[in-house]
Scaffold this motif. Structure first.
Motif, mmCIF file in Angstrom:
data_model
loop_
_atom_site.group_PDB
_atom_site.id
_atom_site.type_symbol
_atom_site.label_atom_id
_atom_site.label_comp_id
_atom_site.label_asym_id
_atom_site.label_seq_id
_atom_site.Cartn_x
_atom_site.Cartn_y
_atom_site.Cartn_z
ATOM 1 N N PHE A 42 5.929 -2.553 9.778
ATOM 2 C CA PHE A 42 4.770 -3.429 9.802
ATOM 3 C C PHE A 42 3.653 -2.766 10.597
ATOM 4 C CE2 PHE A 42 8.144 -6.620 9.170
ATOM 5 C CZ PHE A 42 7.619 -7.297 8.082
ATOM 6 N N LYS A 43 2.439 -2.835 10.054
ATOM 7 C CA LYS A 43 1.289 -2.320 10.781
ATOM 8 C C LYS A 43 0.873 -3.343 11.819
ATOM 9 C CE LYS A 43 -3.333 -0.352 10.165
ATOM 10 N NZ LYS A 43 -4.391 -0.006 9.186
ATOM 11 N N LYS A 44 0.603 -2.867 13.025
ATOM 12 C CA LYS A 44 0.174 -3.779 14.085
ATOM 13 C C LYS A 44 -1.125 -4.447 13.698
ATOM 14 C CE LYS A 44 2.418 -1.471 17.989
ATOM 15 N NZ LYS A 44 2.209 -0.825 19.304
ATOM 16 N N ASN A 45 -1.197 -5.727 13.987
ATOM 17 C CA ASN A 45 -2.393 -6.500 13.664
ATOM 18 C C ASN A 45 -3.622 -5.866 14.311
ATOM 19 O OD1 ASN A 45 -4.317 -8.435 13.117
ATOM 20 N ND2 ASN A 45 -2.926 -10.138 13.497
ATOM 21 N N GLN A 46 -4.624 -5.586 13.500
ATOM 22 C CA GLN A 46 -5.820 -4.935 14.010
ATOM 23 C C GLN A 46 -6.567 -5.783 15.027
ATOM 24 O OE1 GLN A 46 -7.982 -3.978 10.449
ATOM 25 N NE2 GLN A 46 -6.871 -2.070 10.152
ATOM 26 N N ASP B 235 1.392 -11.642 -3.160
ATOM 27 C CA ASP B 235 0.429 -11.021 -4.065
ATOM 28 C C ASP B 235 0.079 -9.652 -3.492
ATOM 29 O OD1 ASP B 235 -1.400 -10.470 -6.039
ATOM 30 O OD2 ASP B 235 -3.016 -11.620 -5.105
ATOM 31 N N ILE B 236 0.523 -8.603 -4.167
ATOM 32 C CA ILE B 236 0.212 -7.243 -3.714
ATOM 33 C C ILE B 236 -1.257 -6.965 -4.013
ATOM 34 C CG2 ILE B 236 0.677 -4.794 -4.029
ATOM 35 C CD1 ILE B 236 3.534 -5.481 -4.721
ATOM 36 N N LYS B 237 -2.017 -6.665 -2.985
ATOM 37 C CA LYS B 237 -3.457 -6.433 -3.147
ATOM 38 C C LYS B 237 -3.770 -4.954 -3.371
ATOM 39 C CE LYS B 237 -5.617 -9.611 -3.003
ATOM 40 N NZ LYS B 237 -5.808 -10.667 -4.040
ATOM 41 N N THR B 238 -3.309 -4.096 -2.475
ATOM 42 C CA THR B 238 -3.629 -2.667 -2.589
ATOM 43 C C THR B 238 -2.443 -1.813 -2.155
ATOM 44 O OG1 THR B 238 -4.564 -2.575 -0.342
ATOM 45 C CG2 THR B 238 -6.094 -3.039 -2.150
ATOM 46 N N LEU B 239 -2.402 -0.603 -2.681
ATOM 47 C CA LEU B 239 -1.480 0.446 -2.251
ATOM 48 C C LEU B 239 -2.313 1.716 -2.177
ATOM 49 C CD1 LEU B 239 1.533 0.944 -1.575
ATOM 50 C CD2 LEU B 239 1.829 1.693 -3.942
ATOM 51 N N GLU B 240 -2.664 2.148 -0.973
ATOM 52 C CA GLU B 240 -3.652 3.210 -0.792
ATOM 53 C C GLU B 240 -3.063 4.400 -0.044
ATOM 54 O OE1 GLU B 240 -7.954 1.288 -0.322
ATOM 55 O OE2 GLU B 240 -6.565 0.570 1.224
ATOM 56 N N LYS B 241 -3.462 5.574 -0.457
ATOM 57 C CA LYS B 241 -3.055 6.799 0.221
ATOM 58 C C LYS B 241 -3.890 6.994 1.480
ATOM 59 C CE LYS B 241 -2.694 11.807 -0.374
ATOM 60 N NZ LYS B 241 -2.878 12.958 -1.301
ATOM 61 N N LYS B 242 -3.224 7.217 2.602
ATOM 62 C CA LYS B 242 -3.880 7.556 3.857
ATOM 63 C C LYS B 242 -3.593 9.020 4.170
ATOM 64 C CE LYS B 242 -5.352 3.348 4.385
ATOM 65 N NZ LYS B 242 -6.786 3.003 4.310
ATOM 66 N N GLU B 243 -3.963 9.454 5.375
ATOM 67 C CA GLU B 243 -3.816 10.873 5.708
ATOM 68 C C GLU B 243 -2.356 11.316 5.670
ATOM 69 O OE1 GLU B 243 -4.970 14.026 9.278
ATOM 70 O OE2 GLU B 243 -5.571 11.926 9.415
ATOM 71 N N ASN B 244 -1.479 10.578 6.351
ATOM 72 C CA ASN B 244 -0.075 10.966 6.407
ATOM 73 C C ASN B 244 0.864 9.861 5.927
ATOM 74 O OD1 ASN B 244 -0.506 13.578 7.623
ATOM 75 N ND2 ASN B 244 -0.977 12.499 9.523
ATOM 76 N N SER B 245 0.317 8.885 5.214
ATOM 77 C CA SER B 245 1.139 7.756 4.792
ATOM 78 C C SER B 245 0.506 7.077 3.589
ATOM 79 C CB SER B 245 1.286 6.752 5.944
ATOM 80 O OG SER B 245 0.033 6.176 6.263
ATOM 81 N N ILE C 6 3.038 0.182 6.636
ATOM 82 C CA ILE C 6 2.851 1.629 6.645
ATOM 83 C C ILE C 6 4.087 2.267 6.020
ATOM 84 C CG2 ILE C 6 2.563 3.678 8.082
ATOM 85 C CD1 ILE C 6 1.176 1.871 10.134
ATOM 86 N N ILE C 7 3.877 3.115 5.021
ATOM 87 C CA ILE C 7 4.990 3.726 4.283
ATOM 88 C C ILE C 7 4.948 5.232 4.474
ATOM 89 C CG2 ILE C 7 6.031 4.041 2.008
ATOM 90 C CD1 ILE C 7 4.704 1.415 1.171
ATOM 91 N N LEU D 287 10.428 2.078 -3.249
ATOM 92 C CA LEU D 287 11.147 3.304 -3.618
ATOM 93 C C LEU D 287 10.276 4.499 -3.251
ATOM 94 C CD1 LEU D 287 13.368 4.958 -5.065
ATOM 95 C CD2 LEU D 287 12.153 4.511 -7.206
ATOM 96 N N ILE D 288 10.796 5.375 -2.418
ATOM 97 C CA ILE D 288 10.072 6.583 -2.013
ATOM 98 C C ILE D 288 10.783 7.788 -2.621
ATOM 99 C CG2 ILE D 288 9.221 7.974 -0.087
ATOM 100 C CD1 ILE D 288 9.357 5.517 1.662
ATOM 101 N N GLN D 289 10.065 8.520 -3.457
ATOM 102 C CA GLN D 289 10.641 9.675 -4.136
ATOM 103 C C GLN D 289 9.932 10.950 -3.666
ATOM 104 O OE1 GLN D 289 9.744 7.832 -8.044
ATOM 105 N NE2 GLN D 289 11.862 8.299 -8.572
ATOM 106 N N PRO D 290 10.692 11.960 -3.218
ATOM 107 C CA PRO D 290 10.057 13.227 -2.847
ATOM 108 C C PRO D 290 9.561 13.953 -4.088
ATOM 109 C CG PRO D 290 12.436 13.427 -2.783
ATOM 110 C CD PRO D 290 12.150 11.984 -3.055
ATOM 111 N N THR D 291 8.508 14.723 -3.924
ATOM 112 C CA THR D 291 7.974 15.472 -5.056
ATOM 113 C C THR D 291 8.623 16.848 -5.179
ATOM 114 O OG1 THR D 291 6.164 16.235 -3.634
ATOM 115 C CG2 THR D 291 5.750 14.294 -5.007
ATOM 116 N N GLU D 292 9.484 17.191 -4.225
ATOM 117 C CA GLU D 292 10.223 18.449 -4.294
ATOM 118 C C GLU D 292 11.665 18.167 -4.665
ATOM 119 O OE1 GLU D 292 9.890 20.753 -0.794
ATOM 120 O OE2 GLU D 292 7.716 20.570 -0.656
ATOM 121 N N LEU D 293 12.238 18.982 -5.540
ATOM 122 C CA LEU D 293 13.632 18.806 -5.939
ATOM 123 C C LEU D 293 14.566 19.146 -4.778
ATOM 124 C CD1 LEU D 293 13.622 20.300 -9.556
ATOM 125 C CD2 LEU D 293 13.649 17.899 -8.871
#
Length: 342
Positions: A225-229, A189-199, A217-218, A167-173
């Motif tokens: 899906f993020k391309k395999n590194q 098993d969800i391991k991490t949910l981390e803030k990146k620069e633009n995602s 990538i959200i 679920l993606i919710q905007p912070t602006e009304l």
């Protein structure tokens, strides 16, 4: 003879009447043709208007799916039915997971799809979610939840498939929420949910033997899906070998099992015997890359197109072994080995 002029006059009158009748019929036909042409023109206009309306609708739908769209609603409302409504395919990826290491081990081949849905009800079923994580991105808030989708795999226990709901919710009304579903994995098993620069980046594990790690990538406009590194690691065999030695999960994913290997059997006066290696008796290999790290033997790497051999030759100690690799579907894979050590 007197009747001849009268006859001629009569013929002229008849001809004149026929001409008038034909002209009248032509006029009527012309009128009908004009009416038909007008009807055709009106139909063509209607078709053009429908096509314009369809294009406009499609454009609005596309923009609605890939970015936040302002709405006239004064409040944000996500109280719609879970897993229902219109769906749009965003991304997909093929997987092959080994879920059981018994003699009849089960391989789950599936294509996971990321879809965006126009309807989603999280609040009423929140108690049924297995894992929940949340994180703020830039101008948006992300909530990630796992949910058993009711489908089963042919295993005896713990065989439910799991979906990931985002679920993606905007912070602006004044902007709509966005909801995505990623289906369907086994034992998430969800391991991490981390803030990146633009995602925001989601990392989770799934499957059993071996456990696999996946990253998503959200962003408000797109979830993928993020391309395999290490996707390009097969371009260079030595780079591949470093990863093969370092990562046990990666290693077992690059071993063709079951496989038959040969070894010098001391019980048979060092004649060659064969052994079948499967998931149960496979042990992580350490194919040392740097020869100077072990003074007891030398290592030689021979690459010939889509085949490679790693040779070990002992220094006056009887060590001798070869490990055979092939590039299968673009990926370096260990297919067998021969241990001639005495």
């Amino acid at each position: 003879m007197k009747n001849i002029p009268l006859l001629i006059l009569t013929l002229i009158l008849i001809s004149s009447c026929d001409s008038k009748q034909t002209s009248s019929e032509l006029e009527k036909l012309t009128e009908k043709i004009k009416d038909k042409e007008n009807q055709i023109s009106e139909l063509q206009t209607q078709i053009e208007n429908l096509e314009k309306s369809k294009i406009s609708s499609e454009n609005n739908q596309t923009s609605d799916y890939y970015r936040f769209v302002q709405t006239s609603e004064s409040e944000i409302n996500v109280s719609e039915k879970l897993k229902s409504g219109e769906r749009k395919l965003i991304d997909k990826k093929d997987f092959k997971d080994t879920l059981d290491i018994s003699d009849n081990f089960f391989v789950y081949k599936h294509t996971s799809e990321i879809t965006q849905t126009s309807e989603s009800e999280f609040e009423s079923v929140l108690r049924d979610f297995d894992q929940v994580k949340s994180e703020y991105g830039k101008d948006f808030f992300v909530r990630v939840m796992t949910f058993y989708n009711g489908q089963s795999l042919p295993l005896e226990t713990e065989n439910s498939k799991t979906d990931i709901h985002i679920l993606i919710q905007p912070t602006e009304l004044g902007y709509e929420n966005k909801t995505f579903v990623i289906s369907d994995f086994y034992d998430i098993d969800i391991k991490t949910l981390e803030k990146k620069e633009n995602s925001v980046e989601l990392t989770f594990e799934h499957g059993k033997f071996p456990r696999k790690k996946e990253q998503i990538i959200i962003r408000p406009e797109l979830v993928k899906f993020k391309k395999n590194q290490i996707a390009n690691i097969d371009n260079n065999f030595k780079d591949f070998l470093v990863q093969f030695n370092k990562d046990s999960i990666f290693q077992i994913s690059r071993v063709k099992l079951p496989m038959t290997v040969e070894f010098a059997d001391w019980e048979k006066d060092y004649e060659y015997s064969k052994e079948v290696i499967n998931h149960q008796n496979y042990r992580k290999l350490n194919l040392v890359e740097d020869p100077s790290s072990n003074p007891e033997y030398e290592q030689f790497i021979k690459i010939n197109g889509l085949k490679a051999i790693i040779e070990y030759r002992g220094i006056e100690n009887g060590i001798s072994a070869e490990y055979y690799f092939e590039k299968i579907d673009g990926k370096w894979t260990l297919i067998t080995w021969v241990n001639s050590s005495t």
